[in-house]
Design a protein around this motif. Structure first.
Motif, PDB file in Angstrom:
ATOM      1  N   ASN A  88      -0.985   2.208  26.788  1.00 34.80           N
ATOM      2  CA  ASN A  88      -1.654   2.231  25.494  1.00 34.80           C
ATOM      3  C   ASN A  88      -2.418   3.534  25.234  1.00 34.80           C
ATOM      4  O   ASN A  88      -2.320   4.110  24.149  1.00 34.80           O
ATOM      5  CB  ASN A  88      -2.621   1.035  25.420  1.00 34.80           C
ATOM      6  CG  ASN A  88      -3.362   0.987  24.117  1.00 34.80           C
ATOM      7  OD1 ASN A  88      -2.777   1.094  23.048  1.00 34.80           O
ATOM      8  ND2 ASN A  88      -4.681   0.846  24.193  1.00 34.80           N
ATOM      9  N   SER A  92      -2.205   6.186  22.031  1.00 37.97           N
ATOM     10  CA  SER A  92      -3.308   6.043  21.065  1.00 37.97           C
ATOM     11  C   SER A  92      -4.025   7.364  20.852  1.00 37.97           C
ATOM     12  O   SER A  92      -4.303   7.764  19.709  1.00 37.97           O
ATOM     13  CB  SER A  92      -4.299   4.986  21.560  1.00 37.97           C
ATOM     14  OG  SER A  92      -3.723   3.715  21.569  1.00 37.97           O
ATOM     15  N   GLY A  96      -3.409   9.476  17.561  1.00 43.53           N
ATOM     16  CA  GLY A  96      -4.671   9.530  16.803  1.00 43.53           C
ATOM     17  C   GLY A  96      -5.082  10.966  16.506  1.00 43.53           C
ATOM     18  O   GLY A  96      -5.524  11.278  15.391  1.00 43.53           O
ATOM     19  N   VAL A 173      -1.024  -0.013  19.900  1.00 38.70           N
ATOM     20  CA  VAL A 173      -1.143   1.385  19.461  1.00 38.70           C
ATOM     21  C   VAL A 173      -1.179   1.446  17.944  1.00 38.70           C
ATOM     22  O   VAL A 173      -2.016   2.141  17.348  1.00 38.70           O
ATOM     23  CB  VAL A 173       0.027   2.221  20.020  1.00 38.70           C
ATOM     24  CG1 VAL A 173       0.056   3.607  19.371  1.00 38.70           C
ATOM     25  CG2 VAL A 173      -0.085   2.348  21.528  1.00 38.70           C
ATOM     26  N   VAL A 177      -4.757   2.836  16.441  1.00 38.72           N
ATOM     27  CA  VAL A 177      -4.734   4.288  16.319  1.00 38.72           C
ATOM     28  C   VAL A 177      -5.616   4.780  15.169  1.00 38.72           C
ATOM     29  O   VAL A 177      -6.090   5.926  15.179  1.00 38.72           O
ATOM     30  CB  VAL A 177      -3.275   4.772  16.137  1.00 38.72           C
ATOM     31  CG1 VAL A 177      -2.756   4.467  14.738  1.00 38.72           C
ATOM     32  CG2 VAL A 177      -3.147   6.234  16.457  1.00 38.72           C
ATOM     33  N   THR A 180      -9.071   5.659  16.548  1.00 35.16           N
ATOM     34  CA  THR A 180      -9.016   6.949  17.259  1.00 35.16           C
ATOM     35  C   THR A 180      -8.957   8.101  16.272  1.00 35.16           C
ATOM     36  O   THR A 180      -9.602   9.138  16.453  1.00 35.16           O
ATOM     37  CB  THR A 180      -7.784   6.971  18.183  1.00 35.16           C
ATOM     38  OG1 THR A 180      -7.817   5.831  19.040  1.00 35.16           O
ATOM     39  CG2 THR A 180      -7.745   8.227  19.010  1.00 35.16           C
ATOM     40  N   SER A 229     -11.526   3.617  25.632  1.00 30.32           N
ATOM     41  CA  SER A 229     -10.191   3.024  25.516  1.00 30.32           C
ATOM     42  C   SER A 229      -9.805   2.300  26.800  1.00 30.32           C
ATOM     43  O   SER A 229      -9.172   1.240  26.762  1.00 30.32           O
ATOM     44  CB  SER A 229      -9.153   4.101  25.190  1.00 30.32           C
ATOM     45  OG  SER A 229      -9.425   4.700  23.951  1.00 30.32           O
ATOM     46  N   SER A 233      -9.007  -1.520  26.808  1.00 23.89           N
ATOM     47  CA  SER A 233      -7.667  -1.950  27.207  1.00 23.89           C
ATOM     48  C   SER A 233      -7.735  -3.005  28.306  1.00 23.89           C
ATOM     49  O   SER A 233      -6.946  -3.950  28.325  1.00 23.89           O
ATOM     50  CB  SER A 233      -6.846  -0.747  27.681  1.00 23.89           C
ATOM     51  OG  SER A 233      -6.646   0.162  26.625  1.00 23.89           O
TER      52      SER A 233
END
Length: 301
Positions: A88, A92, A96, A173, A177, A180, A229, A233
């Motif tokens: 991920n 991301s 991002g 994602v 995103v 991010t 993150s 996650s």
């Protein structure tokens, strides 16, 4: 001696600033104690018991923690959590950053694009999961329909042990995103234009400006996103619960999903609390790594 006693007497009683500080801090401290400190300490106590809601609670010491070492599903969930995190985060952060650079440039309707990319962030993860359940349906899903158009056979996606986790990574994602992008966008707009002008005077092109000005200037933002993150996650639950419930064949069960299963399906609250504390130690270790990186100068102010 007399002077010391006099000084001690002078310190008795609070100043107006100290009283004001207590008034401002007390509400936050109250809610912090009620909603975080007390539950956390309670879970630590329950992790050392066989608490199951309905039966009498007995003290079992570290039995729950020692039981984790032989729990195949626990290790499988840790492996799946690490798999999801490693799949991920790179996408991301990379996508991002790319989106942030795009909507930060002088393109038409960039404000609209910012809103569109951020919309999934303000949508319920369960609602997003329902949409992706339909998109990834092996028989009636839109993605398989598009694949058939270009001659690629339909895939099993969430019903395949090898494709289920990548499918959830893809959905996560897409859904995350936008957050991010917004953080990177704030970082980009905080870079002084004079740095780019100085680089151009020295003959730097677009790539050199990106490599030697943008990337170093965004280093603190990138590290912040990396650490948050990783923590986020490892705590993924909503999409797992709604889309696969840990299946097929435990291919997508994560540590938070296992905590939920043990705590609220099997009512092994003590064992679930022990798993929660293991997750806490993992996340605490990642936070310490973040602090170490700052101490050793990997991040500049």
């Amino acid at each position: 001696m007399a002077a010391a006693m006099g000084s001690r007497k002078k310190r008795v009683g609070l100043t107006q600033q100290e009283k004001a500080a207590i008034v401002f801090v007390a509400p936050l401290l109250f809610f912090l104690t009620v909603y975080w400190i007390a539950p956390a300490l309670s879970s630590l106590y329950f992790s050392l018991t066989n608490y199951s809601v309905v039966l009498a609670t007995k003290w079992v010491g570290v039995t729950n923690f020692s039981r984790l070492t032989g729990d195949v599903l626990f290790w499988r969930s840790l492996k799946n959590s690490a798999y999801f995190t490693l799949g991920n985060i790179p996408f991301s952060i990379g996508i991002g950053l790319l989106l942030a650079i795009t909507v930060n440039s002088a393109i038409r309707m960039r404000h609209m694009f910012r809103v569109v990319f951020y919309l999934p962030m303000v949508t319920s993860s369960i609602a997003l999961s329902m949409v992706w359940l339909w998109l990834l349906d092996p028989h009636f899903g839109l993605i398989n329909a598009l694949l058939r158009v270009i001659g690629i056979p339909a895939q099993q996606w969430l019903q395949s042990t090898s494709q289920a986790m990548p499918s959830i990574v893809l959905m996560s994602v897409w859904g995350g995103v936008g957050g991010t992008m917004i953080i990177y966008l704030a970082g980009l707009q905080g870079i002084p234009e004079s740095l780019y002008e100085a680089a151009r005077v020295d003959g730097a092109g677009r790539w050199q400006c990106f490599r030697f000005v943008t990337i170093p200037s965004l280093q603190p933002v990138t590290l912040y996103l990396l650490v948050t993150s990783i923590i986020g996650s490892f705590q993924i639950f909503g999409p797992i619960y709604a889309m696969t419930d840990g299946g097929p064949a435990f291919a997508t069960t994560t540590i938070v999903h296992q905590i939920y299963i043990n705590g609220f399906r099997y009512f092994n609250m003590g064992y679930a609390a022990a798993q929660s504390w293991v997750l806490f130690v993992i996340l605490l270790g990642l936070s310490i790594v973040n602090l170490r990186l700052q101490v050793y100068g990997f991040v500049s102010d």
